[in-house]
Write an enzyme that holds these catalytic residues in place. Structure first.
Site, PDB file in Angstrom:
ATOM      1  N   ASP A 172      -6.582   5.850   3.897  1.00 26.26           N
ATOM      2  CA  ASP A 172      -7.511   6.816   3.298  1.00 26.26           C
ATOM      3  C   ASP A 172      -7.666   6.604   1.797  1.00 26.26           C
ATOM      4  O   ASP A 172      -8.243   7.439   1.105  1.00 26.26           O
ATOM      5  CB  ASP A 172      -7.093   8.256   3.611  1.00 26.26           C
ATOM      6  CG  ASP A 172      -5.780   8.656   2.982  1.00 26.26           C
ATOM      7  OD1 ASP A 172      -4.866   7.802   2.907  1.00 26.26           O
ATOM      8  OD2 ASP A 172      -5.630   9.827   2.569  1.00 26.26           O
TER       9      ASP A 172
ATOM     10  N   ASP B  74      -5.841   6.679  -0.924  1.00 21.40           N
ATOM     11  CA  ASP B  74      -5.334   7.550  -1.990  1.00 21.40           C
ATOM     12  C   ASP B  74      -4.045   6.987  -2.600  1.00 21.40           C
ATOM     13  O   ASP B  74      -3.537   7.536  -3.568  1.00 21.40           O
ATOM     14  CB  ASP B  74      -5.132   8.995  -1.505  1.00 21.40           C
ATOM     15  CG  ASP B  74      -4.075   9.130  -0.419  1.00 21.40           C
ATOM     16  OD1 ASP B  74      -3.579   8.112   0.087  1.00 21.40           O
ATOM     17  OD2 ASP B  74      -3.759  10.286  -0.065  1.00 21.40           O
TER      18      ASP B  74
ATOM     19  N   ASP C 238      -3.969   2.229   1.042  1.00 23.04           N
ATOM     20  CA  ASP C 238      -3.674   2.694   2.396  1.00 23.04           C
ATOM     21  C   ASP C 238      -4.962   3.137   3.092  1.00 23.04           C
ATOM     22  O   ASP C 238      -6.042   3.135   2.485  1.00 23.04           O
ATOM     23  CB  ASP C 238      -2.614   3.798   2.366  1.00 23.04           C
ATOM     24  CG  ASP C 238      -3.073   5.068   1.673  1.00 23.04           C
ATOM     25  OD1 ASP C 238      -4.053   5.007   0.910  1.00 23.04           O
ATOM     26  OD2 ASP C 238      -2.463   6.126   1.891  1.00 23.04           O
TER      27      ASP C 238
ATOM     28  N   SER D 138      -3.042   9.339   6.630  1.00 24.77           N
ATOM     29  CA  SER D 138      -2.595   8.550   5.488  1.00 24.77           C
ATOM     30  C   SER D 138      -2.077   7.183   5.927  1.00 24.77           C
ATOM     31  O   SER D 138      -2.807   6.395   6.498  1.00 24.77           O
ATOM     32  CB  SER D 138      -1.541   9.327   4.700  1.00 24.77           C
ATOM     33  OG  SER D 138      -1.212   8.668   3.503  1.00 24.77           O
TER      34      SER D 138
END
Length: 574
Positions: free
Chosen positions: A305, A307, A303, A144
């Site tokens: 990834d 999400d 960010d 993340s």
């Protein structure tokens, strides 16, 4: 086996490759580093793995990834679901492609069909793809928003959400049962392809995802009218968002999208943003610089990834750019969805908004105003995704929107995890609608504050690394449990909840009852006047987190209250 002996085993055993051994030889004289790398196995928690990349049992490497995947594969086989298989996605972090490949080859060696994306994709696309493919499970290789030295491994189940009880504990049991690397199966990519169990996910999945998102637009006609006027600055922070975010904005018609060139390409070292977190103002430095040059209306960052979404918007009164917390952007999107669907007559009677216990409380007032149900879950979007599954199983509610304070939200049910790509779409649509009404996102946010109350939230974190840090965090939690304060910052505690013990103490009614939520190491205080605070160890980082929320008479009063409570709380946990 103590750390030193395990270290020697890794150096001597033929199972470990020479590159790994070379890395370990470099720390031969550093006893503390050896201890940190080998004093325990990297914990497979309720969401999966997350740790520093490197050699050792307490690090993210191909061996710990294989071990985790072997446990998952064993569980899938016991469920008789190996033919349904598992989907795998990965982000731009260092070693993400290698870890994804190792996971796929371990699955196929166990007879489990593996579907793998050919290149990096956002986390929500994994959630979408595994449901489209009819898989029983999914894996995302990502850490993340953590710093560059980290990577991680998240597990999803067939509903598209991250694993929750009881499957999380059952999978953990299977992973922990792998005590010998000799139990781990793998094969070559050629063998996997020949077996028919290794399949690369095609570009049609990207097309399906985009079509699912575009169906969620409420006013495409307004987007078309304002798309030429709205100026958007976007940065993917060297992550996975670049292509899908630009594609969805282009296909919706937004023409003036300016991407931060220095942060456009994927780079696991995050050279321009050491902490690639849209909550961190430093991550926006280059984007805000570009926004000033092009006179942007909104500034967006996702960010690594993709999400989570961070937002700045131009304040017409000051001429500068105003930051929006995750709660604020969540409220803008939530109120836009509810208000517009009500006007169009498409707001269902059984509609529900789902959030977490540490998220802002303005949502309660907005949900009440529009006559929809608000459901609060434990911290973590997997619990929001789980509610969608429950709604589908029992028909109790129709999911409208889910959000959490940590900059994550979900519009629609195409995915069962937070989705920054759809959040970008929804936020830009809301901005276009505001422009069509002759207003701005900043003015609209002020309108919500005036209508529902001046809610303000704060988050403080204390980082305590290593085994000593973990011990200190637990000592802090236990100290509060043993001596529950009667007041904090001069405000009386009206209600105390200990989610680990499943206990709710109501000091006004003198009643003690269950919390009604799954057990978790979380302490929560409801104080008089609508103030609240919460303490929880992070499940993914070596941190303990302190959440605080207040409601003021105006913005100045809310800021004053928050500052006072933050000070009082810090003194309480010293």
């Amino acid at each position: 086996m103590e750390a030193g002996k395990t270290y020697e085993f890794w150096l001597e055993d033929s199972y470990f490759d020479e590159k790994t051994k070379e890395e370990l030889r470099e720390i031969a004289e550093d006893e503390k580093e050896i201890e940190e790398r080998f004093y325990k196995n990297l914990a497979f928690g309720t969401g999966g793995l997350r740790g520093i990349i490197g050699a050792g049992t307490n690090r993210m490497n191909i061996y710990t990834v294989r071990k985790a995947t072997q446990g998952l594969a064993n569980y899938i086989v016991k469920q008789g679901a190996e033919k349904k298989g598992a989907a795998i996605a990965y982000d731009s972090r260092n070693m993400s492609p290698e870890f994804a490949e190792e996971a796929a080859l371990c699955l196929t060696a166990n007879g489990v069909k593996a579907y793998i994306f050919p290149s990096l994709r956002p986390t929500p696309m994994l959630s979408f793809a595994l449901r489209e493919l009819g898989c029983t499970a999914g894996i995302v290789i990502t850490a993340s928003h953590n710093p560059a030295e980290y990577n991680g491994y998240k597990v999803y189940w067939e509903d598209g959400a991250q694993i929750t009880a009881p499957k999380d504990k059952e999978i953990i049991t299977e992973v922990n049962a792998i005590t010998d690397f000799g139990q781990v199966k793998t094969m070559t990519r050629e063998e996997a392809l020949n077996s028919g169990l290794y399949e690369v996910i095609g570009p049609d999945m990207d097309d399906k995802y985009m079509e699912a998102l575009k169906k969620l637009a409420i006013h495409p006609e307004i987007i078309q009218k304002e798309a030429e006027n709205l100026k958007i600055v976007y940065t993917p922070l060297h992550g996975t968002g670049n292509l899908p975010v630009r594609r969805i904005l282009k296909e919706l018609g937004f023409a003036k999208v300016y991407v931060v060139e220095e942060q456009e390409l994927p780079d696991g070292n995050f050279p321009t943003a050491p902490y690639p977190n849209p909550e961190d103002k430093k991550a926006f430095a280059l984007a805000l610089e570009l926004a000033g040059k092009v006179d942007a209306d909104i500034v967006l960052a996702t960010d690594p990834d993709a999400d989570r979404l961070g937002v700045y918007a131009k304040d017409e009164e000051t001429g500068g750019y105003r930051s929006f917390t995750g709660n604020m952007s969540g409220m803008l999107i939530m109120e836009y969805i509810l208000s517009q669907r009500k006007k169009m007559g498409t707001l269902p009677e059984n509609g529900a908004v789902v959030t977490t216990i540490v998220s802002g409380k303005m949502a309660r007032e907005i949900a009440k105003d529009y006559g929809v149900t608000l459901i609060e879950t434990l911290t973590g979007f997997k619990y929001i995704g789980e509610q969608i599954k429950f709604f589908e199983q029992n028909g109790s509610h129709e999911f409208l929107f889910g959000y959490e304070e940590s900059y994550g939200c979900l519009v629609g049910t195409h995915a069962r995890d937070k989705d920054a790509v759809v959040a970008v779409m929804a936020l830009c649509e809301a901005a276009a609608w505001c422009r069509h009404q002759g207003t701005t996102l900043c003015a609209q946010m002020d309108k919500l504050f005036e209508r529902y109350g001046y809610y303000k939230e704060g988050l403080s974190t204390l980082t305590l690394k290593g085994q000593d840090g973990a011990k200190k965090i637990q000592e802090m939690m236990e100290s509060i449990r043993k001596d529950i304060p009667a007041q904090i910052g001069g405000l009386r505690v009206a209600q105390f909840r200990d989610y680990r013990e499943d206990t709710l103490i109501d000091y006004e009614t003198k009643e003690t009852r269950k919390t009604g939520l799954p057990k978790s190491d979380v302490l929560y205080f409801e104080l008089e006047g609508g103030t609240w605070c919460c303490i929880r160890p992070s499940g993914t980082e070596p941190k303990i987190k302190f959440y605080i929320g207040v409601k003021g008479a105006d913005e100045k009063d809310a800021c004053k209250q928050l500052a006072a409570m933050t000070k009082a709380f810090s003194e309480m946990v010293k």
